[in-house]
Design a protein around this motif. Structure first.
Motif, PDB file in Angstrom:
ATOM      1  N   ASP A  28       1.432 -53.061  61.141  1.00 52.17           N
ATOM      2  CA  ASP A  28       0.106 -53.405  61.632  1.00 52.17           C
ATOM      3  C   ASP A  28      -0.972 -52.848  60.720  1.00 52.17           C
ATOM      4  OD1 ASP A  28      -0.096 -54.951  64.142  1.00 52.17           O
ATOM      5  OD2 ASP A  28      -1.811 -53.625  64.475  1.00 52.17           O
ATOM      6  N   ALA A  29      -0.796 -51.594  60.292  1.00 45.33           N
ATOM      7  CA  ALA A  29      -1.785 -50.960  59.412  1.00 45.33           C
ATOM      8  C   ALA A  29      -1.857 -51.662  58.065  1.00 45.33           C
ATOM      9  CB  ALA A  29      -1.439 -49.488  59.223  1.00 45.33           C
ATOM     10  N   LEU A  30      -0.690 -52.005  57.520  1.00 41.61           N
ATOM     11  CA  LEU A  30      -0.661 -52.676  56.217  1.00 41.61           C
ATOM     12  C   LEU A  30      -1.352 -54.027  56.275  1.00 41.61           C
ATOM     13  CD1 LEU A  30       2.959 -51.888  54.958  1.00 41.61           C
ATOM     14  CD2 LEU A  30       0.824 -51.105  53.939  1.00 41.61           C
ATOM     15  N   VAL A  31      -1.017 -54.813  57.301  1.00 40.26           N
ATOM     16  CA  VAL A  31      -1.581 -56.165  57.411  1.00 40.26           C
ATOM     17  C   VAL A  31      -3.073 -56.112  57.718  1.00 40.26           C
ATOM     18  CG1 VAL A  31      -1.531 -58.310  58.729  1.00 40.26           C
ATOM     19  CG2 VAL A  31       0.616 -57.216  58.081  1.00 40.26           C
ATOM     20  N   GLU A  32      -3.446 -55.349  58.744  1.00 46.65           N
ATOM     21  CA  GLU A  32      -4.846 -55.313  59.163  1.00 46.65           C
ATOM     22  C   GLU A  32      -5.747 -54.621  58.143  1.00 46.65           C
ATOM     23  OE1 GLU A  32      -5.335 -53.690  63.040  1.00 46.65           O
ATOM     24  OE2 GLU A  32      -4.014 -55.146  63.998  1.00 46.65           O
ATOM     25  N   LEU A  33      -5.339 -53.398  57.733  1.00 46.82           N
ATOM     26  CA  LEU A  33      -6.246 -52.616  56.895  1.00 46.82           C
ATOM     27  C   LEU A  33      -6.282 -53.103  55.459  1.00 46.82           C
ATOM     28  CD1 LEU A  33      -8.127 -50.270  57.550  1.00 46.82           C
ATOM     29  CD2 LEU A  33      -6.500 -48.768  56.417  1.00 46.82           C
ATOM     30  N   SER A  34      -5.144 -53.514  54.907  1.00 50.40           N
ATOM     31  CA  SER A  34      -5.175 -54.037  53.535  1.00 50.40           C
ATOM     32  C   SER A  34      -6.023 -55.296  53.478  1.00 50.40           C
ATOM     33  CB  SER A  34      -3.762 -54.321  53.024  1.00 50.40           C
ATOM     34  OG  SER A  34      -3.140 -55.353  53.772  1.00 50.40           O
ATOM     35  N   GLY A  35      -5.935 -56.119  54.517  1.00 52.33           N
ATOM     36  CA  GLY A  35      -6.766 -57.323  54.580  1.00 52.33           C
ATOM     37  C   GLY A  35      -8.235 -56.979  54.725  1.00 52.33           C
ATOM     38  N   THR A  36      -8.533 -56.008  55.571  1.00 52.01           N
ATOM     39  CA  THR A  36      -9.922 -55.581  55.777  1.00 52.01           C
ATOM     40  C   THR A  36     -10.509 -54.985  54.504  1.00 52.01           C
ATOM     41  OG1 THR A  36      -9.467 -55.094  58.105  1.00 52.01           O
ATOM     42  CG2 THR A  36     -11.421 -54.077  57.149  1.00 52.01           C
TER      43      THR A  36
ATOM     44  N   ARG B 180      14.008 -58.088  54.105  1.00 53.75           N
ATOM     45  CA  ARG B 180      12.932 -57.427  54.862  1.00 53.75           C
ATOM     46  C   ARG B 180      11.745 -57.120  53.954  1.00 53.75           C
ATOM     47  NH1 ARG B 180      13.561 -55.209  59.897  1.00 53.75           N
ATOM     48  NH2 ARG B 180      11.919 -53.748  59.327  1.00 53.75           N
ATOM     49  N   PHE B 181      12.043 -56.610  52.755  1.00 51.56           N
ATOM     50  CA  PHE B 181      10.976 -56.268  51.812  1.00 51.56           C
ATOM     51  C   PHE B 181      10.184 -57.506  51.421  1.00 51.56           C
ATOM     52  CE2 PHE B 181       9.641 -56.236  47.355  1.00 51.56           C
ATOM     53  CZ  PHE B 181       8.717 -55.210  47.373  1.00 51.56           C
ATOM     54  N   THR B 182      10.887 -58.587  51.092  1.00 62.83           N
ATOM     55  CA  THR B 182      10.230 -59.824  50.658  1.00 62.83           C
ATOM     56  C   THR B 182       9.344 -60.392  51.756  1.00 62.83           C
ATOM     57  OG1 THR B 182      12.126 -60.323  49.226  1.00 62.83           O
ATOM     58  CG2 THR B 182      10.616 -62.134  49.734  1.00 62.83           C
ATOM     59  N   GLU B 183       9.860 -60.410  52.968  1.00 66.55           N
ATOM     60  CA  GLU B 183       9.094 -60.951  54.087  1.00 66.55           C
ATOM     61  C   GLU B 183       7.828 -60.134  54.341  1.00 66.55           C
ATOM     62  OE1 GLU B 183      10.124 -62.367  58.611  1.00 66.55           O
ATOM     63  OE2 GLU B 183      10.776 -60.366  58.032  1.00 66.55           O
ATOM     64  N   MET B 184       7.980 -58.819  54.406  1.00 70.05           N
ATOM     65  CA  MET B 184       6.844 -57.945  54.698  1.00 70.05           C
ATOM     66  C   MET B 184       5.812 -57.975  53.573  1.00 70.05           C
ATOM     67  SD  MET B 184       7.227 -54.056  56.077  1.00 70.05           S
ATOM     68  CE  MET B 184       5.849 -53.175  56.815  1.00 70.05           C
ATOM     69  N   ALA B 185       6.285 -57.962  52.325  1.00 67.60           N
ATOM     70  CA  ALA B 185       5.374 -57.980  51.171  1.00 67.60           C
ATOM     71  C   ALA B 185       4.620 -59.304  51.091  1.00 67.60           C
ATOM     72  CB  ALA B 185       6.161 -57.740  49.884  1.00 67.60           C
ATOM     73  N   THR B 186       5.307 -60.405  51.344  1.00 63.53           N
ATOM     74  CA  THR B 186       4.668 -61.723  51.283  1.00 63.53           C
ATOM     75  C   THR B 186       3.558 -61.855  52.319  1.00 63.53           C
ATOM     76  OG1 THR B 186       6.735 -62.729  50.518  1.00 63.53           O
ATOM     77  CG2 THR B 186       5.063 -64.215  51.432  1.00 63.53           C
ATOM     78  N   ILE B 187       3.845 -61.439  53.551  1.00 65.42           N
ATOM     79  CA  ILE B 187       2.845 -61.529  54.622  1.00 65.42           C
ATOM     80  C   ILE B 187       1.641 -60.637  54.321  1.00 65.42           C
ATOM     81  CG2 ILE B 187       2.395 -60.987  57.054  1.00 65.42           C
ATOM     82  CD1 ILE B 187       5.331 -61.763  57.613  1.00 65.42           C
ATOM     83  N   THR B 188       1.906 -59.377  53.970  1.00 65.17           N
ATOM     84  CA  THR B 188       0.831 -58.414  53.745  1.00 65.17           C
ATOM     85  C   THR B 188      -0.041 -58.796  52.553  1.00 65.17           C
ATOM     86  OG1 THR B 188       2.227 -56.651  54.643  1.00 65.17           O
ATOM     87  CG2 THR B 188       0.307 -55.971  53.382  1.00 65.17           C
ATOM     88  N   LEU B 189       0.589 -59.091  51.413  1.00 69.44           N
ATOM     89  CA  LEU B 189      -0.170 -59.429  50.213  1.00 69.44           C
ATOM     90  C   LEU B 189      -0.866 -60.780  50.365  1.00 69.44           C
ATOM     91  CD1 LEU B 189       2.307 -58.213  47.441  1.00 69.44           C
ATOM     92  CD2 LEU B 189       0.302 -57.032  48.359  1.00 69.44           C
TER      93      LEU B 189
END
Length: 292
Positions: free
Chosen positions: A145-153, A261-270
């Motif tokens: 949640d922190a990676l997705v929300e805060l990196s985007g913000t 798992r890494f690919t999925e999480m990295a793709t969504i976040t970045l």
């Protein structure tokens, strides 16, 4: 027994692995508080030493242990805890069993050693503290949640504000408020499910979120006001490092593949960060805001 150069080389490797395992298990046992876990690792350490002596009969020489590996595992024990290191030791036993199985026909003693290694693996599995592992889900929730929300913000504010300190200020306010919100939401969700560990679960979620917030904001606090693009690049690198480190931890303790798992999480976040960065540029131009 006359050994081929290839087999001699393999046995030297087994011998080095055994003496390394002997010292490693002994050192880790000395760091443990749980008496039963300490006893089991010392038993494995003694067995590894016996295996070392058995292989020495074939090679006729003493082998130095892998001190880098021993120090690395001790460091991982201090940083990531007992469960993580035990799982790593279990994986080492699995690899050793597979390699021993390949030479049984040529070296019959390998069968006995393999059986003992399988016993070691079972003992290590029995040591794993499942109480700790069940909070991995809470940590995943907070971190993701922190990676997705805060990196985007942060990505959106980087170009909109074009000032590292302004971005850091906005991110600190947003990040700490979101940390409290995430921990509270997790607590309420756990309580709704009548979980007896709602408080612990919310703490793990909040701590994972908070640590992520601090790491992502750090480049903006350290670099000068004008180097906001450099801070953004460092922040993205930090995101990738956090994702890879955490997914490596989860892949070890839960025995699941790392790359999917890494690919999925990295793709969504970045992907969200990139989209937010573009939105920040558009918002600044459309609204005609200049904070410089």
């Amino acid at each position: 027994m006359d050994l081929s150069p290839y087999m001699h080389k393999r046995i030297l490797k087994f011998q080095k692995d055994e003496i390394t395992g002997k010292i490693l298990c002994s050192e880790i046992a000395g760091m443990m508080k749980n008496t039963n876990n300490k006893k089991v690792l010392m038993e494995i350490s003694q067995a590894e030493n016996l295996h070392y002596e058995q292989w020495k009969i074939f090679t006729g020489k003493d082998i130095e242990p892998n001190w880098l590996k021993i120090r690395s595992y001790k460091f991982l024990y201090l940083v990531l805890g007992e469960t993580f290191v035990i799982k790593l030791l279990e994986q080492i036993e699995q690899v050793g069993i597979k390699e021993l199985n390949e030479i049984i026909k040529e070296i019959p003693v390998a069968k006995k050693i393999m059986a003992q290694e399988e016993e070691h693996e079972n003992k290590l599995i029995a040591l794993i503290d499942e109480e700790k592992l069940k909070y991995v889900g809470s940590m995943v929730l907070g971190l993701n949640d922190a990676l997705v929300e805060l990196s985007g913000t942060i990505a959106g504010m980087t170009f909109a504000l074009a000032n590292t300190k302004l971005v850091a200020l906005a991110a600190i306010i947003t990040g700490f408020a979101a940390t409290l919100s995430m921990a509270a939401s997790n607590y309420l969700a756990e309580r709704a499910n009548r979980s007896e560990t709602a408080v612990k679960s919310s703490i793990y979620t909040g701590m994972a979120y908070l640590i992520t917030v601090i790491l992502l904001i750090l480049p903006y606090l350290i670099l000068p006001d004008s180097l906001y693009l450099a801070a953004f690049v460092i922040m993205i690198i930090m995101v990738v490092l956090i994702i890879s480190s955490f997914n490596f931890y989860v892949s070890v303790v839960q025995s699941i593949p790392f790359w999917p798992r890494f690919t999925e999480m990295a793709t969504i976040t970045l992907g969200i960060s990139a989209l937010s960065f573009v939105i920040g540029i558009l918002a600044k131009n459309i609204l005609g805001i200049d904070v410089g």
